[in-house]
Design a protein around this motif. Structure first.
Motif, short mmCIF file in Angstrom:
data_model
loop_
_atom_site.label_atom_id
_atom_site.label_comp_id
_atom_site.label_asym_id
_atom_site.label_seq_id
_atom_site.Cartn_x
_atom_site.Cartn_y
_atom_site.Cartn_z
N GLU A 138 0.82 -1.21 0.00
CA GLU A 138 0.00 0.00 0.00
C GLU A 138 0.85 1.26 0.00
O GLU A 138 0.51 2.25 -0.65
N SER A 139 1.96 1.23 0.72
CA SER A 139 2.82 2.41 0.75
C SER A 139 3.48 2.64 -0.61
O SER A 139 3.64 3.78 -1.05
N PRO B 230 0.28 13.16 -4.84
CA PRO B 230 1.09 14.14 -5.55
C PRO B 230 2.50 13.65 -5.84
O PRO B 230 3.27 14.33 -6.51
N ASN B 231 2.88 12.48 -5.37
CA ASN B 231 4.26 12.01 -5.57
C ASN B 231 4.53 11.61 -7.01
O ASN B 231 5.55 11.97 -7.58
N ASN B 232 3.66 10.79 -7.58
CA ASN B 232 3.80 10.30 -8.96
C ASN B 232 5.19 9.74 -9.24
O ASN B 232 5.80 10.02 -10.27
N VAL B 233 5.68 8.93 -8.35
CA VAL B 233 7.00 8.33 -8.53
C VAL B 233 6.91 7.26 -9.60
O VAL B 233 5.97 6.45 -9.61
N GLU C 226 14.75 2.35 -5.72
CA GLU C 226 14.69 2.67 -4.29
C GLU C 226 14.40 1.45 -3.43
O GLU C 226 14.98 1.29 -2.36
N THR C 227 13.50 0.57 -3.89
CA THR C 227 13.03 -0.52 -3.04
C THR C 227 13.66 -1.87 -3.38
O THR C 227 13.67 -2.77 -2.54
N GLY C 228 14.11 -2.03 -4.63
CA GLY C 228 14.66 -3.31 -5.04
C GLY C 228 13.59 -4.30 -5.47
O GLY C 228 13.89 -5.45 -5.78
N ILE C 229 12.35 -3.87 -5.50
CA ILE C 229 11.24 -4.72 -5.95
C ILE C 229 11.26 -4.74 -7.48
O ILE C 229 11.47 -3.71 -8.12
N THR C 230 11.04 -5.89 -8.06
CA THR C 230 11.12 -6.00 -9.52
C THR C 230 10.05 -5.14 -10.18
O THR C 230 8.97 -4.91 -9.61
N ASP C 231 10.36 -4.70 -11.38
CA ASP C 231 9.42 -3.86 -12.09
C ASP C 231 8.15 -4.61 -12.46
O ASP C 231 7.06 -4.04 -12.49
N ALA C 232 8.26 -5.91 -12.69
CA ALA C 232 7.06 -6.71 -13.01
C ALA C 232 6.08 -6.69 -11.83
O ALA C 232 4.87 -6.54 -12.02
N THR C 233 6.61 -6.81 -10.62
CA THR C 233 5.76 -6.77 -9.43
C THR C 233 5.12 -5.41 -9.29
O THR C 233 3.92 -5.30 -9.00
N TRP D 19 1.15 -4.53 -9.31
CA TRP D 19 0.46 -3.80 -8.25
C TRP D 19 -0.27 -2.59 -8.81
O TRP D 19 -1.40 -2.29 -8.43
N ARG D 20 0.38 -1.87 -9.73
CA ARG D 20 -0.25 -0.69 -10.32
C ARG D 20 -1.48 -1.09 -11.12
O ARG D 20 -2.53 -0.46 -11.05
#
Length: 165
Positions: free
Chosen positions: A10-11, A19-22, A30-37, A41-42
């Motif tokens: 969720e974070s 307003p972040n739109n990261v 930043e997190t090391g989470i794969t882009d596929a994941t 989620w998105r």
């Protein structure tokens, strides 16, 4: 397969939202989470009707789908709730009004454009039929000319060429 807590998910989704739109690429670094994941989620958040651009764009550059989701989300809000929503999401009230006007204007144009397109299609169809008819005529004339040339060559070969003196 790595499992992530619901709070972390969720974070991360919250960071993708205004307003972040990261962007997904930045979140991956930043997190090391794969882009596929992150993309999954998105996609899940979008399926739930949450406007999550996650591409680093400002609200004026959002897709029509995201703008529509925001309009649907804010449709039944009063002025106070709408102001709070805009502050929270980093939006301007004027942007929402402009998007609404754009969607209303866009919804009336398809009927007109369909009529224009239909007329253009009819004109194109007539033009195509005319060109096809002309092409057939020219093909027949070309075939006839080719046949006459072949016949004259054969006739000259049979009877011998005559010279006109």
């Amino acid at each position: 397969m790595t499992r992530y807590s619901k709070e972390m998910k969720e974070s991360i989704i919250q960071k993708m939202m205004p307003p972040n739109n990261v962007s997904v690429a930045q979140l991956k670094r930043e997190t090391g989470i794969t882009d596929a994941t992150l993309y999954t989620w998105r996609k899940q958040a979008k399926a739930q009707g949450v406007p999550v651009p996650g591409d680093g764009k400002n609200p004026q550059q959002w897709s029509a789908e995201n703008k529509f989701a925001v309009l649907m989300e804010t449709a039944n809000m009063n002025t106070t709730e709408l102001s709070e929503y805009c502050r929270k999401k980093g939006l301007y009230y004027e942007d929402l009004q402009q998007w609404k006007a754009d969607f209303i204007a866009g919804s009336t144009k398809p009927a007109e454009s369909r009529q224009v397109q239909a007329a253009a299609r009819r004109d194109d169809k007539k033009r195509i039929q005319k060109l096809e008819k002309e092409l057939k005529r020219k093909d027949k004339a070309l075939a006839e000319t080719a046949a006459l040339l072949v016949l004259t060559k054969k006739a000259n070969a049979i009877w011998g060429e005559r010279e006109d003196d």
